[in-house]
Design a protein around this motif. Sequence first.
Motif, mmCIF file in Angstrom:
data_model
loop_
_atom_site.group_PDB
_atom_site.id
_atom_site.type_symbol
_atom_site.label_atom_id
_atom_site.label_comp_id
_atom_site.label_asym_id
_atom_site.label_seq_id
_atom_site.Cartn_x
_atom_site.Cartn_y
_atom_site.Cartn_z
ATOM 1 N N PHE A 55 -55.539 -16.039 35.893
ATOM 2 C CA PHE A 55 -54.705 -15.502 36.965
ATOM 3 C C PHE A 55 -54.221 -16.633 37.872
ATOM 4 O O PHE A 55 -53.042 -16.713 38.211
ATOM 5 N N GLN A 56 -55.149 -17.531 38.251
ATOM 6 C CA GLN A 56 -54.747 -18.667 39.086
ATOM 7 C C GLN A 56 -53.703 -19.533 38.392
ATOM 8 O O GLN A 56 -52.788 -20.048 39.024
ATOM 9 N N LEU A 57 -53.856 -19.684 37.092
ATOM 10 C CA LEU A 57 -52.886 -20.500 36.347
ATOM 11 C C LEU A 57 -51.492 -19.875 36.425
ATOM 12 O O LEU A 57 -50.523 -20.536 36.816
ATOM 13 N N ASN A 58 -51.386 -18.605 36.057
ATOM 14 C CA ASN A 58 -50.064 -17.993 35.980
ATOM 15 C C ASN A 58 -49.384 -17.892 37.340
ATOM 16 O O ASN A 58 -48.160 -18.064 37.438
ATOM 17 N N VAL A 59 -50.160 -17.617 38.398
ATOM 18 C CA VAL A 59 -49.510 -17.497 39.712
ATOM 19 C C VAL A 59 -49.206 -18.862 40.316
ATOM 20 O O VAL A 59 -48.464 -18.942 41.306
ATOM 21 N N GLY A 60 -49.724 -19.937 39.737
ATOM 22 C CA GLY A 60 -49.414 -21.269 40.215
ATOM 23 C C GLY A 60 -48.386 -22.004 39.384
ATOM 24 O O GLY A 60 -47.499 -22.686 39.910
ATOM 25 N N VAL A 61 -48.467 -21.852 38.070
ATOM 26 C CA VAL A 61 -47.612 -22.627 37.169
ATOM 27 C C VAL A 61 -46.193 -22.060 37.113
ATOM 28 O O VAL A 61 -45.219 -22.819 37.114
ATOM 29 N N LEU A 62 -46.055 -20.750 37.060
ATOM 30 C CA LEU A 62 -44.708 -20.175 37.003
ATOM 31 C C LEU A 62 -43.851 -20.594 38.209
ATOM 32 O O LEU A 62 -42.719 -21.051 38.026
ATOM 33 N N PRO A 63 -44.352 -20.497 39.453
ATOM 34 C CA PRO A 63 -43.536 -20.964 40.578
ATOM 35 C C PRO A 63 -43.266 -22.463 40.552
ATOM 36 O O PRO A 63 -42.241 -22.916 41.077
ATOM 37 N N ALA A 64 -44.171 -23.235 39.942
ATOM 38 C CA ALA A 64 -43.963 -24.680 39.888
ATOM 39 C C ALA A 64 -42.871 -25.065 38.896
ATOM 40 O O ALA A 64 -42.188 -26.080 39.083
ATOM 41 N N LEU A 65 -42.690 -24.279 37.850
ATOM 42 C CA LEU A 65 -41.755 -24.648 36.791
ATOM 43 C C LEU A 65 -40.378 -24.008 36.923
ATOM 44 O O LEU A 65 -39.368 -24.608 36.557
ATOM 45 N N ILE A 66 -40.330 -22.786 37.416
ATOM 46 C CA ILE A 66 -39.060 -22.065 37.464
ATOM 47 C C ILE A 66 -38.266 -22.480 38.703
ATOM 48 O O ILE A 66 -38.790 -22.456 39.821
ATOM 49 N N GLU A 67 -37.020 -22.847 38.498
ATOM 50 C CA GLU A 67 -36.150 -23.268 39.601
ATOM 51 C C GLU A 67 -35.166 -22.151 39.955
ATOM 52 O O GLU A 67 -34.909 -21.253 39.139
ATOM 53 N N ILE A 122 -46.566 -11.162 36.048
ATOM 54 C CA ILE A 122 -45.664 -10.474 36.973
ATOM 55 C C ILE A 122 -45.790 -11.067 38.373
ATOM 56 O O ILE A 122 -44.781 -11.352 39.042
ATOM 57 N N ASP A 123 -47.023 -11.283 38.835
ATOM 58 C CA ASP A 123 -47.223 -11.838 40.170
ATOM 59 C C ASP A 123 -46.745 -13.280 40.255
ATOM 60 O O ASP A 123 -46.213 -13.715 41.287
ATOM 61 N N GLY A 124 -46.922 -14.049 39.167
ATOM 62 C CA GLY A 124 -46.418 -15.415 39.152
ATOM 63 C C GLY A 124 -44.908 -15.461 39.269
ATOM 64 O O GLY A 124 -44.341 -16.309 39.973
ATOM 65 N N LEU A 125 -44.224 -14.538 38.611
ATOM 66 C CA LEU A 125 -42.763 -14.475 38.711
ATOM 67 C C LEU A 125 -42.329 -14.053 40.109
ATOM 68 O O LEU A 125 -41.312 -14.524 40.619
ATOM 69 N N ARG A 126 -43.086 -13.174 40.737
ATOM 70 C CA ARG A 126 -42.768 -12.802 42.116
ATOM 71 C C ARG A 126 -42.893 -14.015 43.041
ATOM 72 O O ARG A 126 -42.040 -14.234 43.914
ATOM 73 N N LEU A 127 -43.953 -14.794 42.868
ATOM 74 C CA LEU A 127 -44.132 -15.981 43.699
ATOM 75 C C LEU A 127 -43.086 -17.043 43.398
ATOM 76 O O LEU A 127 -42.771 -17.874 44.263
ATOM 77 N N ALA A 128 -42.558 -17.025 42.190
ATOM 78 C CA ALA A 128 -41.481 -17.962 41.840
ATOM 79 C C ALA A 128 -40.161 -17.545 42.483
ATOM 80 O O ALA A 128 -39.169 -18.278 42.389
ATOM 81 N N ARG A 129 -40.145 -16.405 43.135
ATOM 82 C CA ARG A 129 -38.945 -15.875 43.786
ATOM 83 C C ARG A 129 -37.802 -15.715 42.785
ATOM 84 O O ARG A 129 -36.626 -15.868 43.134
ATOM 85 N N SER A 130 -38.209 -15.420 41.551
ATOM 86 C CA SER A 130 -37.184 -15.194 40.530
ATOM 87 C C SER A 130 -36.885 -13.703 40.455
ATOM 88 O O SER A 130 -37.673 -12.866 40.900
ATOM 89 N N ARG A 131 -35.747 -13.391 39.911
ATOM 90 C CA ARG A 131 -35.380 -11.998 39.658
ATOM 91 C C ARG A 131 -35.265 -11.833 38.142
ATOM 92 O O ARG A 131 -34.157 -11.852 37.584
ATOM 93 N N PRO A 132 -36.411 -11.679 37.487
ATOM 94 C CA PRO A 132 -36.357 -11.643 36.026
ATOM 95 C C PRO A 132 -35.701 -10.383 35.494
ATOM 96 O O PRO A 132 -35.775 -9.305 36.103
ATOM 97 N N THR A 133 -35.049 -10.520 34.368
ATOM 98 C CA THR A 133 -34.575 -9.371 33.614
ATOM 99 C C THR A 133 -35.739 -8.872 32.773
ATOM 100 O O THR A 133 -36.346 -9.645 32.019
ATOM 101 N N ILE A 134 -36.081 -7.596 32.931
ATOM 102 C CA ILE A 134 -37.214 -7.035 32.191
ATOM 103 C C ILE A 134 -36.734 -6.606 30.812
ATOM 104 O O ILE A 134 -35.844 -5.742 30.680
#
Length: 391
Positions: A113-125, A141-153
């Motif tokens: 969980f720590q990995l996904n919520v940390g790595v996704l925001p670090a990589l996605i611009e 899902i939470d990692g993408l939210r923290l990345a402030r991305s608007r993913p297409t599901i």
Amino acid sequence: MSDLLNQRLRHQLAALRDEGLARELPRIGRRDGVRYELDGKWVTGFCSNDYLGFANHPNLRPATISARDHAPDAAGATASRLVAGDLPAHRAAEQALAALVGSDDAVLFPSGFQLNVGVLPALIEPGDTVFSDALNHASLIDGLRLARSRPTILPHRSAPLGDAGPTWWVTESIFSMDGDTADPDLLRQFTARGGMLYLDEAHSLGLFPGGAGFARAHGITPSLLMGGLGKSFGLAGAFAAGSREVCTWIRTRARSFVFSTGNAPTLAEQARLAAELLAGRDGDERRARMWSNARLLAAELERPPPVSPIFPILVGANQLAVTVSRALLDRGWHVQAIRPPTVPAGSARLRVTVTSDHDDTQIHGLVADLRQLLRQFDLELRDTSPTSSSR
């Protein structure tokens, strides 16, 4: 204020009970492989993620680790790895894990969980296009939210369309609650045309030849591979694997790595040893038993040949899933009821998992009791039909 909080929470907890969504920790005592005491009664578990029985492996026990000549000489890392917590055990584990999945480098994390919520925001611009499978795990899902991305599901197991600009596809390889897999052909096609694949291998790592995961077994090279240590490794924690540039960036910018104390050195050494065991004869023998057991269970459940050790039994209603789970427990089988938000509303289920440590008698016994109970509650031995996720 504490009285106000307690009153509010009592009301909310009561509402969860009414909805069949209350949760309790199973009080597990002594354990002997898939047999253990639960609330003082010996049961056989069919719901753990210890697919290869490594949680009870004699070579991975802390006492065995501490007796080795090169055992870690500290109980804890003492600090973030970037401050004073980067130890030889961490570096050796990361080298072994990178070798296992065929990547240039790897980075240890305290949990998936720590990995996904940390790595996704670090990589996605901000300008990146992001696609996410409808049944992805909550941590993705939470990692993408923290990345402030608007993913297409994406509809489950479908692929992104189009090639405009930097594009990410975030998906699991084996889906944790449904037991099915991403389509390897679609994954290869996506990476071949330059797409960036973020592949969560938590439930597939260790299950394929040589101890590798789904990606390596199918000739797929993700931009980032997430490997879990809490499933086939029988441990805890996770690692991110990729190019040296990707891993260097993660060590520099992933907040859940930068601001967390490093993994316990003993756990890092256990991860290194487990990677070696998974890649060797011991891993081969356990994988063969696990897949043999999975094929037997699939046949008993009248299902096609398995693609994972995970077998969901769809129930639907939350309270009914709990009732069937408790009835199985009364007969000596521990199979947890899985309910929202872990799965979509209306798809509560029993999540049956099989391991290398189960035997034929246990598998036949579970299915016989399960069939009887499902008939009693007018349910069928059917697969789930995943459509969307609210996790």
